[in-house]
Design a protein around this motif. Sequence first.
Motif, PDB file in Angstrom:
ATOM      1  N   ASP A   1      41.861  45.028 118.037  1.00 24.01           N
ATOM      2  CA  ASP A   1      40.654  45.507 117.665  1.00 24.01           C
ATOM      3  C   ASP A   1      40.940  46.954 116.871  1.00 24.01           C
ATOM      4  O   ASP A   1      40.099  47.093 115.799  1.00 24.01           O
ATOM      5  CB  ASP A   1      40.006  46.123 119.189  1.00 24.01           C
ATOM      6  CG  ASP A   1      38.535  46.752 118.833  1.00 24.01           C
ATOM      7  OD1 ASP A   1      37.767  46.179 118.847  1.00 24.01           O
ATOM      8  OD2 ASP A   1      38.641  48.020 118.783  1.00 24.01           O
ATOM      9  N   ALA A   2      41.918  47.548 117.124  1.00 21.13           N
ATOM     10  CA  ALA A   2      42.179  48.792 116.221  1.00 21.13           C
ATOM     11  C   ALA A   2      42.496  48.389 114.859  1.00 21.13           C
ATOM     12  O   ALA A   2      42.049  49.265 113.801  1.00 21.13           O
ATOM     13  CB  ALA A   2      43.560  49.570 116.926  1.00 21.13           C
TER      14      ALA A   2
ATOM     15  N   VAL B   1      35.168  38.919 123.782  1.00 15.78           N
ATOM     16  CA  VAL B   1      34.863  38.141 124.482  1.00 15.78           C
ATOM     17  C   VAL B   1      35.962  37.679 125.638  1.00 15.78           C
ATOM     18  O   VAL B   1      37.069  37.340 125.343  1.00 15.78           O
ATOM     19  CB  VAL B   1      33.975  36.884 124.280  1.00 15.78           C
ATOM     20  CG1 VAL B   1      33.753  36.021 125.257  1.00 15.78           C
ATOM     21  CG2 VAL B   1      32.857  37.244 123.164  1.00 15.78           C
ATOM     22  N   GLN B   2      35.839  38.029 127.002  1.00 12.79           N
ATOM     23  CA  GLN B   2      36.824  37.650 127.884  1.00 12.79           C
ATOM     24  C   GLN B   2      36.763  36.321 128.426  1.00 12.79           C
ATOM     25  O   GLN B   2      35.584  35.743 128.615  1.00 12.79           O
ATOM     26  CB  GLN B   2      36.707  38.615 129.161  1.00 12.79           C
ATOM     27  CG  GLN B   2      37.198  40.318 128.916  1.00 12.79           C
ATOM     28  CD  GLN B   2      38.475  40.441 128.511  1.00 12.79           C
ATOM     29  OE1 GLN B   2      39.375  39.582 128.881  1.00 12.79           O
ATOM     30  NE2 GLN B   2      38.482  41.775 127.725  1.00 12.79           N
TER      31      GLN B   2
ATOM     32  N   VAL C   1      44.861  37.906 122.493  1.00 10.80           N
ATOM     33  CA  VAL C   1      44.006  37.351 121.634  1.00 10.80           C
ATOM     34  C   VAL C   1      44.317  35.852 121.749  1.00 10.80           C
ATOM     35  O   VAL C   1      45.553  35.252 121.397  1.00 10.80           O
ATOM     36  CB  VAL C   1      43.837  37.897 120.174  1.00 10.80           C
ATOM     37  CG1 VAL C   1      42.839  36.790 119.447  1.00 10.80           C
ATOM     38  CG2 VAL C   1      43.608  39.231 120.108  1.00 10.80           C
ATOM     39  N   ILE C   2      43.463  34.906 122.195  1.00 12.23           N
ATOM     40  CA  ILE C   2      43.480  33.459 122.134  1.00 12.23           C
ATOM     41  C   ILE C   2      42.713  32.770 121.214  1.00 12.23           C
ATOM     42  O   ILE C   2      43.000  31.460 120.904  1.00 12.23           O
ATOM     43  CB  ILE C   2      43.249  32.881 123.821  1.00 12.23           C
ATOM     44  CG1 ILE C   2      42.000  33.131 124.156  1.00 12.23           C
ATOM     45  CG2 ILE C   2      44.318  33.498 124.733  1.00 12.23           C
ATOM     46  CD1 ILE C   2      41.647  32.699 125.535  1.00 12.23           C
ATOM     47  N   ALA C   3      41.647  33.204 120.765  1.00  9.71           N
ATOM     48  CA  ALA C   3      40.751  32.884 119.717  1.00  9.71           C
ATOM     49  C   ALA C   3      40.138  33.839 119.002  1.00  9.71           C
ATOM     50  O   ALA C   3      40.082  35.147 119.315  1.00  9.71           O
ATOM     51  CB  ALA C   3      39.754  31.685 120.214  1.00  9.71           C
TER      52      ALA C   3
ATOM     53  N   THR D   1      38.256  36.361 121.133  1.00  8.22           N
ATOM     54  CA  THR D   1      38.396  35.844 122.592  1.00  8.22           C
ATOM     55  C   THR D   1      39.725  36.130 123.003  1.00  8.22           C
ATOM     56  O   THR D   1      40.789  35.801 122.625  1.00  8.22           O
ATOM     57  CB  THR D   1      38.111  34.369 122.459  1.00  8.22           C
ATOM     58  OG1 THR D   1      36.619  34.011 121.749  1.00  8.22           O
ATOM     59  CG2 THR D   1      37.950  33.625 123.893  1.00  8.22           C
ATOM     60  N   CYS D   2      39.539  37.148 124.194  1.00 11.48           N
ATOM     61  CA  CYS D   2      40.800  37.558 124.837  1.00 11.48           C
ATOM     62  C   CYS D   2      41.117  36.796 126.273  1.00 11.48           C
ATOM     63  O   CYS D   2      40.174  36.642 126.868  1.00 11.48           O
ATOM     64  CB  CYS D   2      40.778  39.094 124.967  1.00 11.48           C
ATOM     65  SG  CYS D   2      40.557  39.953 123.388  1.00 11.48           S
ATOM     66  N   SER D   3      42.312  36.569 126.486  1.00  6.74           N
ATOM     67  CA  SER D   3      42.550  36.019 127.800  1.00  6.74           C
ATOM     68  C   SER D   3      42.191  37.297 128.964  1.00  6.74           C
ATOM     69  O   SER D   3      42.700  38.219 128.781  1.00  6.74           O
ATOM     70  CB  SER D   3      43.893  35.724 127.698  1.00  6.74           C
ATOM     71  OG  SER D   3      44.457  35.216 129.184  1.00  6.74           O
ATOM     72  N   LYS D   4      41.719  36.887 129.910  1.00  6.91           N
ATOM     73  CA  LYS D   4      41.774  37.710 131.240  1.00  6.91           C
ATOM     74  C   LYS D   4      42.609  37.298 132.418  1.00  6.91           C
ATOM     75  O   LYS D   4      42.487  37.846 133.514  1.00  6.91           O
ATOM     76  CB  LYS D   4      40.240  37.892 131.627  1.00  6.91           C
ATOM     77  CG  LYS D   4      39.614  36.659 132.280  1.00  6.91           C
ATOM     78  CD  LYS D   4      38.182  37.280 132.799  1.00  6.91           C
ATOM     79  CE  LYS D   4      37.450  35.867 133.281  1.00  6.91           C
ATOM     80  NZ  LYS D   4      36.044  36.587 133.751  1.00  6.91           N
TER      81      LYS D   4
END
Length: 634
Positions: A510-511, A523-524, A534-536, A554-557
């Motif tokens: 993000d930064a 998006v989690q 980050v997965i996508a 799209t980030c993994s939770k």
Amino acid sequence: MDTTVADPLVGRLLDGRYRVESRVARGGMAAVYLALDIRLDRTVALKVMHRSLAEDPDFVRRFIGEAKSVASLSHPNVVHVFDQGTDGDHVYLSMEYVPGSTLRDVLRRRTRLPAREALEIMIPVLAALGAAHQAGMVHRDVKPENVLLTDDGRVKVVDFGLARAIEGGSHQTRTGVMIGTIAYMSPEQVTAGHTDARSDVYAAGVMLYELLTGRQPYEAENPMSVAYRHVHDRVPAPSALVPDTPPRLDALVLAATDREPDRRPPDATALLVAAVDAHRTLPAGGGVPARHAVPAGPAGHAPPANPTLIHPAADLLTAPPAPLRPPRESRRLRPNWFLVALAVVMIGAIVGTGWWFSEGRYDKVPDLLGMNLTVAKAEAAKRGFEVKVGPAEHDSKLGEGKVLRTDPAAGREVLSGSAITLVPSSGPVKIAVPNVVNLTEAEARAKISEAGLTAGSVSKVPSDTVQRGLVLRTSPQVGTKVREGGKVGLVLSAGQLMPDVSEMQCDQADAFLRQKGFTPTVVQQVDDAQPGTVIAQNPAPRAEVTAGQQVQLTCSKGPDTGFRWPWERDDNVQPGQTLVAIPDVRFKSIRDATLELRQAGFQVKVRRIAGSGAVIAENPLGQAPAGTRITIWH
């Protein structure tokens, strides 16, 4: 400047590109205008065909074909053709604008030229014609009006518009029509309309005769009489009119103007070689004394201009020639006792000073060409010459600091102890690469060409700062001096591409994207990947993007409840295996970061994302078993 009548083209924008400023000349085929190319912001000469010719489709077809041939002819002594086009019933050529005067203007002012100066004009003219002949073209209209002398002393041949490719010795001239200027027309051109390189050689010989004598070889009341004499008479030696003409120049004129084409030099290059050789034998300097000036025509007026004619051959060949003017009676030779006495004194002086020459008072100038200047100076001084060094001159072949020429020339006999001047080479002309950054490829090519260089290879690389398709940089870089005509590579921007932030920790991704000017949203999603990774991403990696564009990460939770990483489960920890703190190497150099992680017992994977020399992201952070792979981005 031609200001006879108002011209409707003056002030008009021709073909939406050329603003016509003024008319500068009008000939048998076309008018020539001074114009501004508003697209490239440069002054050009526009040659616009007369409307009567433009209405002939066959003539227009030949005109366009010849324009393409001439445009391919690149020679420093040929006026370059830039463009060809039509605007309604106007058919035109866009050509290099050459400020200066024509050779005809020079003859009007000076009547005739000294032998050395005449050759120094003819040599570049023959070089231009020779280049055309080598390319399979014939000028067909060689005359002083088509030779330009620039303000800085260069010589350029213009109006190859009648040039025609040589095709197996045959030509496509319309039957019964001759195109050219009668005063310079070869016998075979008059009788059969046939032209080849030897016809240009004939015209060049006539022009050299005119430079040396101030007159054309055949002057008559009408064109038919002149044409008749070209076919039936032999061009006289210039010395018949100007007695002090060197024999070598007499021989040049007579060889070039032989009535039989097979007995002439085969092309302008062959005549050029002979002219250069003759030039070496002439003394430097010297002008035309006023008492030797030869009137150029009746009542002391210069001969009239010689427009290009498109004339039915039958008119010239069937009409009876006008009676030729009888030669003036030779003046009765009367003894001049003063000259007789002077001759006796001179003969006595020569006999009395014979000892001077027999004692070796003259030395030959040594051949120092190509030597290092310091070595050449020492060699000349050793032989007893006084050595001077002239201003350096550019040369495309000889390196800087080497002797380009000497004055007097090598091999000349001069008085022992005389001064000789060494002219060193300053190497080839070098031109600074112009600034073409942020221009389109076409604009950059034009600017590089105008500077005297050549646009070379083109490559593309991504850029966050330069719009797609514009020049990002050049190779060599802007300002670098390159040999005249050298190639300059162009590197174009492929535009901004979406960075690949997959597997990066979400906060770091993000930064990074915000720093690049994007607007990311997160998006989690439940996933087996490490939480916070980050997965996508959308847009996908390396997609074309624009600054400020929305990017979805799209980030993994993490996995479903109950999942633990292998190193977090006691049953999977091997005996003796412990968790090791992962060094935070962000903002360190790639070299130092890699070394530190490996010394801590981890494997390292390096991914390029921004081209920075320092680490901008790292994953994972915290603790992990020794041997875990750590990914770093730079």
